[in-house]
Design a protein around this motif. Structure first.
Motif: not given
Length: 205
Positions: A135-143
């Motif tokens: 889940i972190r991979r989805i939400m940690y960046t606005t890339n």
């Protein structure tokens, strides 16, 4: 799957602008949002809290790192960056705070602003520590949206003046259609992610 829900052209990014954009989404049927990943845009957090009070707000970790790195000497950057991974890769918030304290002891005197940047924004950075790595991979960046903005710049840079906002929106819409066609890949381990989200959010999902 990823999708583009809205394209909004505005003169400036104020809390009033964000409020109008979010209300438009809500009026069009986006009843609830579990979490927003944003960078430090002025007024955006307040607008989110007004329209989607249950939503969690996650500051983009990549933006936070870039903001910290601005204060770090180039010769120390590699080591500082390596040490900071222990903070945002921590298994939970308690461990992350411990690692941040370790960073402060090691680097705080030399680069106080690089550390205080995280301390001052911790409330908006800490949301994702409750989640698994998937889940972190989805939400940690606005890339993702930065990549989209690069595509928009490609199609608009050759045309310096548009006759109206509507003309600009049409061009961005057509560019979006081309971008979305390439978004065919599902998120990795989505079945596990979905099961965890159902446990965490229950009927909201």
């Amino acid at each position: 799957y990823k999708d583009i829900l809205s394209i909004t052209v505005g003169a400036n990014e104020t809390s009033k602008f964000w409020l109008g954009m979010l209300n438009d989404l809500k009026n069009r049927g986006v009843k609830d949002v579990l979490f927003f990943c944003v960078d430090g845009l002025p007024g955006f957090k307040e607008a989110i809290q007004a329209v989607y009070p249950q939503a969690e707000i996650q500051r983009c970790v990549i933006h936070m790192l870039r903001n910290s790195f601005k204060y770090v000497n180039y010769n120390d950057l590699k080591k500082f960056s390596s040490d900071f991974k222990e903070v945002y890769n921590a298994p939970n918030e308690t461990a992350a705070l411990t690692e941040l304290e370790n960073m402060k002891e090691k680097w705080g005197k030399k680069y106080p602003y690089a550390i205080s940047n995280w301390e001052n924004n911790w409330e908006d950075v800490s949301s994702f520590f409750q989640f698994s790595n998937d889940i972190r991979r989805i939400m940690y960046t606005t890339n993702i949206i930065e990549g989209l903005n690069r595509q928009y710049r490609k199609v608009t840079k050759t045309k310096s003046v548009f006759p109206s906002d509507s003309a600009l929106e049409k061009m961005l819409y057509l560019a979006s259609e081309n971008v979305v066609k390439k978004w065919t890949q599902r998120y990795r381990n989505w079945d596990q992610v979905l099961n965890q989200l159902i446990v965490l959010y229950g009927e909201r999902l």
